[in-house]
Motif scaffolding. Structure first.
Motif, PDB file in Angstrom:
ATOM      1  N   ARG A   1      14.232 -20.890  16.831  1.00  0.00           N
ATOM      2  CA  ARG A   1      14.566 -20.485  18.196  1.00  0.00           C
ATOM      3  C   ARG A   1      13.830 -19.208  18.576  1.00  0.00           C
ATOM      4  NH1 ARG A   1      19.414 -22.124  15.828  1.00  0.00           N
ATOM      5  NH2 ARG A   1      20.305 -23.995  16.766  1.00  0.00           N
ATOM      6  N   PRO A   2      13.855 -18.847  19.866  1.00  0.00           N
ATOM      7  CA  PRO A   2      13.216 -17.590  20.293  1.00  0.00           C
ATOM      8  C   PRO A   2      13.860 -16.387  19.627  1.00  0.00           C
ATOM      9  CG  PRO A   2      13.693 -19.013  22.179  1.00  0.00           C
ATOM     10  CD  PRO A   2      14.383 -19.623  21.001  1.00  0.00           C
ATOM     11  N   ALA A   3      13.130 -15.310  19.589  1.00  0.00           N
ATOM     12  CA  ALA A   3      13.656 -14.079  19.004  1.00  0.00           C
ATOM     13  C   ALA A   3      14.865 -13.586  19.786  1.00  0.00           C
ATOM     14  CB  ALA A   3      12.567 -13.011  18.989  1.00  0.00           C
ATOM     15  N   ALA A   4      15.834 -13.055  19.063  1.00  0.00           N
ATOM     16  CA  ALA A   4      17.030 -12.517  19.709  1.00  0.00           C
ATOM     17  C   ALA A   4      16.705 -11.187  20.380  1.00  0.00           C
ATOM     18  CB  ALA A   4      18.132 -12.332  18.665  1.00  0.00           C
ATOM     19  N   ALA A   5      17.565 -10.811  21.313  1.00  0.00           N
ATOM     20  CA  ALA A   5      17.371  -9.543  22.012  1.00  0.00           C
ATOM     21  C   ALA A   5      17.335  -8.401  21.003  1.00  0.00           C
ATOM     22  CB  ALA A   5      18.505  -9.339  23.019  1.00  0.00           C
ATOM     23  N   GLY A   6      16.319  -7.562  21.112  1.00  0.00           N
ATOM     24  CA  GLY A   6      16.193  -6.429  20.208  1.00  0.00           C
ATOM     25  C   GLY A   6      15.479  -6.737  18.918  1.00  0.00           C
ATOM     26  N   GLU A   7      15.203  -8.016  18.666  1.00  0.00           N
ATOM     27  CA  GLU A   7      14.495  -8.382  17.439  1.00  0.00           C
ATOM     28  C   GLU A   7      13.037  -7.954  17.535  1.00  0.00           C
ATOM     29  OE1 GLU A   7      13.109 -12.454  15.098  1.00  0.00           O
ATOM     30  OE2 GLU A   7      14.918 -12.491  16.323  1.00  0.00           O
ATOM     31  N   GLN A   8      12.482  -7.557  16.421  1.00  0.00           N
ATOM     32  CA  GLN A   8      11.088  -7.137  16.374  1.00  0.00           C
ATOM     33  C   GLN A   8      10.173  -8.287  16.784  1.00  0.00           C
ATOM     34  OE1 GLN A   8       9.924  -5.637  12.564  1.00  0.00           O
ATOM     35  NE2 GLN A   8       7.849  -5.122  13.204  1.00  0.00           N
TER      36      GLN A   8
END
Length: 565
Positions: free
Chosen positions: A487-494
């Motif tokens: 899935r897409p990167a989570a909020a705040g993920e690098q």
């Protein structure tokens, strides 16, 4: 006693591994942080013994990737002293003694395995999973002789339960959880007893949570290997198909005693896991032939290519050293083969894997019937034709997700899916895809979905494209390069590194002049972009998804979101 392993956590318990003499590889004296688990991570309450809890516990133990990475040659800039790093030979030599110690701590012995299981042990570089699928399917057609059938393979694509099959189906959630915690608790109990006897003399006390946690457990693949054997014994499995993880001689599965093995198999060999197995095919063959057992037959696919003669000499010598009979199988010379009717295992190259499975299955059934010299075990084309006729229903019913699999999703897109990740495998995939495309009633737009994080992308893509062109296959109208993340990167993920994907796109443009390329950081977005192409053009689309089994696993989860994990 096997060597000791010290785990250091963010809040280390001094002397834990010294007190309980944890067996593991001496080179793993590296920091290991336990992943955060929900609630009380190692609760003994029965209410916490769920399948979901078992998965969290499993995720907490040391990964296979961490272990295999330690066999890699460190970069020149590494500060590690070369004299302080054990050689691959030193590391490998510890594997079986350590694994036998772990087996004992789980409450099992080799005598247990020898008295209750009869196994076909499968090693090789390519085709192991296919051979295991054929073997399982064939044995299921012979219940009177084979009894209940268990299968242990790796890696899994969607669910870890795929690795442990009972009668051709992944073990259920409830049984996985039950047997997982039986094994987990056995390791904890062993550690507690050792800690108790040691603390009386040292004066040090070890916390109960520390004893119940991952420090007293083997790493991922070892744990699952013991779990599979435990489940097979508890479920009354008579015939087991067991696939090596890496290599053979020092693989965790090679604790199987000779009396528990009816036959072994060495599939096609090529270069892989160089740090652990060696840089040439003959060197790798030495490891793979470790599955040979005294008094048993080992069915090995005859090696071709520049190293073919040297490879066969190694296999013959190793079989002789082990007291086994090497049966050399020339699958390419066999004109037969039975096409699977399950939408997978469709490649023409599968006839070599079928030949190995037919011979090993016949040998296994002959041994169970106390007739190991049955003429069914012949290796000439006539014998294979006879066996393929006898076991045709098993070959037709064989199924393996993500290996030359055709899938049509709800939007009408046809997905041709194969987890090929070596030059040789991708050449076979290109042949299969070109043939499948020609069989289509129309000429839909072909799209490539690709990823390979660890190997030479330029070489792999070049070989794939050349193979398709050689078979007069289609030119791709678009190529999508993605990471294996679901899935897409989570909020705040690098931000995720897309350098490999961008490089692959440039390689594809240079080799094919293809201008329509897409780069994404996750498979879900890649699938949506492909579906958007279909909607925008209002035309039929087919997709070849290949390059990595990890990509295939994420793709299947995306296409089948309601699948049973």
């Amino acid at each position: 006693m096997a060597s000791c392993l010290t785990f250091f956590r963010s809040s280390p318990v001094a002397g834990l591994s010294r007190l309980i003499s944890l067996p593991s590889r001496p080179h793993l004296h590296t920091p290991f942080r336990v992943p955060a688990l929900i609630g009380s991570p190692y609760s003994t309450k029965m209410a916490d013994r769920t399948y979901e809890s078992a998965l969290r516990h499993l995720d907490s133990i040391q990964s296979n990737r961490h272990v295999t990475s330690l066999f890699s040659t460190p970069p020149p800039s590494s500060s590690s002293s070369s004299s302080s790093k054990p050689t691959a030979q030193d590391l490998n030599a510890q594997a079986i003694p350590e694994m036998l110690e772990w087996l004992s701590r789980a409450g099992l012995t080799q005598a247990d395995l020898a008295s209750r299981l009869r196994c076909i042990h499968v090693a090789g570089t390519k085709g192991k999973g296919s051979v295991c699928a054929y073997l399982t399917s064939i044995l299921l057609t012979q219940p009177t002789v084979a009894g209940r059938v268990g299968t242990y393979t790796s890696p899994h694509l969607v669910s870890v339960r795929e690795r442990i099959q009972l009668d051709g189906q992944p073990i259920s959630r409830s049984l996985f959880a039950q047997y997982f915690f039986e094994v987990w608790d056995a390791f904890t109990t062993s550690a507690r007893a050792l800690a108790s006897s040691s603390s009386s003399s040292s004066g040090q006390n070890i916390s109960e949570e520390e004893l119940q946690g991952p420090a007293t457990k083997p790493f991922y693949f070892r744990f699952l290997t013991i779990l599979a054997l435990h489940a097979f014994l508890r479920e009354g499995v008579r015939s087991a198909v067991v696939e090596c993880g890496i290599g053979g001689e020092y693989d965790s599965t090679n604790i199987l005693p000779a009396d528990a093995v009816t036959a072994s198999v060495v599939t096609q060999l090529s270069i892989d896991h160089v740090g652990m197995l060696g840089a040439t095919v003959p060197e790798i063959a030495w490891h793979k032939a470790g599955v040979c057992k005294a008094g048993r037959k080992c069915f090995a696919l005859r090696a071709e290519g520049p190293d073919g003669d040297a490879t066969m000499r190694v296999l013959r010598q190793r079989a002789a050293e082990k007291g086994a009979t090497l049966v050399e199988v020339d699958g390419a010379a066999w004109e037969g083969g039975v096409r699977s009717e399950t939408g997978s295992l469709e490649g023409e190259f599968q006839k070599s894997n079928q030949a190995l499975a037919l011979l090993a299955a016949a040998e296994h059934l002959g041994v169970l019937q106390a007739d190991p010299d049955s003429p069914q075990s012949g290796t000439n084309s006539k014998s294979l034709d006879t066996l393929s006729s006898r076991f045709a229903s098993g070959l037709r019913a064989a199924h393996l997700r993500g290996r030359c699999e055709t899938l049509v999703d709800g939007s009408g897109i046809t997905w041709f899916i194969d987890g090929a990740h070596t030059s040789e495998s991708l050449a076979e995939t290109s042949t299969w895809f070109a043939r499948k495309y020609k069989e289509l009633p129309h000429s839909p737009k072909p799209i490539l979905l690709f990823n390979q994080q660890e190997r030479d992308v330029a070489k792999l893509l070049g070989g794939l494209q050349e193979g398709i062109e050689k078979k007069s296959g289609p030119a791709f109208g678009c190529a999508v390069f993605t990471r294996n993340d679901l899935r897409p990167a989570a909020a705040g993920e690098q931000e995720r590194d897309l350098s490999v994907q961008r490089a692959a796109a440039e390689v594809m443009k240079g080799k094919t002049q293809l201008k329509d390329t897409v780069v994404t950081d996750n498979v879900s977005d890649a699938v949506e972009k492909i579906r958007a192409i279909q909607r925008d053009e209002g035309a039929e689309v087919v997709v070849l998804a290949t390059g990595s089994l990890h990509l295939v696993g994420a793709l299947l989860r995306t296409l089948e979101p309601d699948g049973d994990l």
